[in-house]
Design a protein around this motif. Structure first.
Motif, PDB file in Angstrom:
ATOM      1  N   MET A 194       4.134  10.155  -6.947  1.00 23.71           N
ATOM      2  CA  MET A 194       5.038  10.469  -8.051  1.00 23.71           C
ATOM      3  C   MET A 194       4.264  10.851  -9.305  1.00 23.71           C
ATOM      4  N   SER A 195       3.120  10.187  -9.525  1.00 24.58           N
ATOM      5  CA  SER A 195       2.286  10.547 -10.677  1.00 24.58           C
ATOM      6  C   SER A 195       1.768  11.969 -10.535  1.00 24.58           C
ATOM      7  N   ASN A 196       1.312  12.306  -9.298  1.00 27.81           N
ATOM      8  CA  ASN A 196       0.823  13.678  -9.073  1.00 27.81           C
ATOM      9  C   ASN A 196       1.940  14.697  -9.254  1.00 27.81           C
ATOM     10  N   LEU A 197       3.140  14.357  -8.760  1.00 30.41           N
ATOM     11  CA  LEU A 197       4.269  15.269  -8.960  1.00 30.41           C
ATOM     12  C   LEU A 197       4.602  15.434 -10.434  1.00 30.41           C
ATOM     13  N   SER A 198       4.482  14.336 -11.185  1.00 30.19           N
ATOM     14  CA  SER A 198       4.736  14.422 -12.616  1.00 30.19           C
ATOM     15  C   SER A 198       3.724  15.334 -13.298  1.00 30.19           C
ATOM     16  N   VAL A 199       2.436  15.188 -12.910  1.00 30.51           N
ATOM     17  CA  VAL A 199       1.399  16.056 -13.485  1.00 30.51           C
ATOM     18  C   VAL A 199       1.652  17.513 -13.105  1.00 30.51           C
ATOM     19  N   ALA A 200       2.020  17.733 -11.826  1.00 25.62           N
ATOM     20  CA  ALA A 200       2.288  19.107 -11.391  1.00 25.62           C
ATOM     21  C   ALA A 200       3.475  19.708 -12.127  1.00 25.62           C
ATOM     22  N   GLY A 233       0.809  -1.203   0.000  1.00 29.55           N
ATOM     23  CA  GLY A 233       0.000   0.000   0.000  1.00 29.55           C
ATOM     24  C   GLY A 233       0.853   1.268   0.000  1.00 29.55           C
ATOM     25  N   THR A 234       1.938   1.235   0.777  1.00 33.32           N
ATOM     26  CA  THR A 234       2.830   2.395   0.813  1.00 33.32           C
ATOM     27  C   THR A 234       3.467   2.641  -0.548  1.00 33.32           C
ATOM     28  N   ILE A 235       3.922   1.563  -1.191  1.00 32.35           N
ATOM     29  CA  ILE A 235       4.528   1.711  -2.511  1.00 32.35           C
ATOM     30  C   ILE A 235       3.504   2.227  -3.517  1.00 32.35           C
ATOM     31  N   SER A 236       2.251   1.733  -3.417  1.00 30.27           N
ATOM     32  CA  SER A 236       1.203   2.232  -4.308  1.00 30.27           C
ATOM     33  C   SER A 236       0.952   3.711  -4.080  1.00 30.27           C
ATOM     34  N   GLY A 237       0.937   4.131  -2.766  1.00 35.23           N
ATOM     35  CA  GLY A 237       0.779   5.551  -2.469  1.00 35.23           C
ATOM     36  C   GLY A 237       1.919   6.385  -3.015  1.00 35.23           C
TER      37      GLY A 237
END
Length: 329
Positions: free
Chosen positions: A183-189, A174-178
């Motif tokens: 990281m996906s959100n940071l990439s979008v940002a 779960g932690t790795i999924s979070g």
């Protein structure tokens, strides 16, 4: 000469030759003047008769015999036959050792005294450690360290197994999924920020607005200074005059209020007695109850207090509700 004599002579000669050969094979000589030295050992380490006796790598004799001195074989007498004409100091040591092939021998380490051993004297005895013993001495500490290391590794593996149980593995997943989502959100940002930086018009207009605001502040610096000066004067006036008067009045009002509360809390005044004296409260409660009954009776039986009868008829007394409720209880 008879045949019996010839057979006897041949038998005697054969016996002599047999004895000589046996002694020669054991390293003994019946016709040489050799020195005999004794050594007493508690452990001969596999020493056998006819093993060599050496001094500085030179064979100077051999082991003649080994005899047990007690029933428990705690002491073993070794007879050393020295064939070379050498003088052995009294403080020398006869040490049992072995070569790489495991052949046992007796090495004599010369002492430094000027007194020498004579025939059938006893020399100091010692047993040198073998290569196997030396290896054991070297390997034993390594084995102990290896046991400690294996124990530590075993404990570590048990700890790791206890940590990585099903619940922990699920939490880690779960932690790795979070983290992946983060990281996906940071990439979008980062892509959004890159897009904003690439839009020169918006960023340029934003910086232009900041520049115009700073220019206006710079142009109105004198006005801002006057406003701050006036505010300072007004606050000084309030602090020196009106504000002090208002604070004094507030202190006076609070003091009067404290005095009033103190009088109410004391038993000297009427209100204080009304608050603290239970008898006054009970009398007041009884008076209020009686007044309520009087008013209730005046409402339901007014003819008791005002006579308005024309024909002289007596009116029936109506019970008041409070008395009825008391009887019902």
């Amino acid at each position: 000469m008879s045949n019996e004599t010839k057979v006897g002579i041949l038998a005697a000669a054969g016996i002599v030759l047999l004895v000589l050969g046996f002694n020669l094979l054991k390293g003994r000589s019946l016709f040489s003047n050799k020195k005999i030295i004794y050594a007493v050992y508690t452990q001969v380490n596999g020493l056998q008769p006819s093993n060599a006796v050496m001094v500085n790598g030179l064979t100077v004799g051999n082991v003649q015999s080994l005899e047990v001195m007690d029933q428990r074989a705690g002491r073993i007498l070794v007879t050393l036959q020295i064939s070379k004409k050498i003088e052995i100091p009294k403080n020398s040591v006869a040490r049992i050792s072995s070569d790489l092939l495991g052949t046992r021998k007796v090495e004599i380490d010369f002492g430094n005294t000027n007194e020498y051993l004579k025939n059938k004297d006893t020399i100091y005895a010692d047993v040198a450690g073998s290569i196997t013993d030396a290896l054991k001495e070297q390997i034993s500490p390594l084995v102990k360290k290896l046991e400690v290391t294996l124990g530590a590794v075993d404990t570590l593996l048990l700890t790791v197994n206890s940590l990585f149980d099903t619940t922990t593995k699920h939490n880690i997943r779960g932690t790795i999924s979070g983290l992946n989502n983060t990281m996906s959100n940071l990439s979008v940002a980062s892509r959004s920020l890159t897009g904003m930086l690439q839009e020169d018009g918006k960023i340029g207009s934003t910086f232009g607005n900041f520049e115009s605001i700073s220019a206006n502040l710079k142009n109105n610096n004198d006005k801002i200074s006057n406003i701050l000066t006036n505010f300072d004067k007004a606050s000084g006036t309030l602090a020196n005059g009106t504000l002090d008067t208002a604070m004094n009045q507030l202190r006076f009002t609070v003091t009067r209020l404290n005095d009033m509360v103190t009088k109410l809390d004391s038993k000297d005044g009427s209100l204080g007695l009304l608050i603290h004296d239970k008898k006054v409260y009970n009398n007041l409660q009884a008076s209020t109850s009686s007044l309520n009954k009087l008013l209730e009776d005046l409402r339901y039986n007014p003819w008791r207090y005002v006579h308005l009868s024309v024909f002289g008829r007596k009116n029936k007394v109506v019970p008041i509700p409070s008395d009825t409720a008391k009887y019902l209880q």
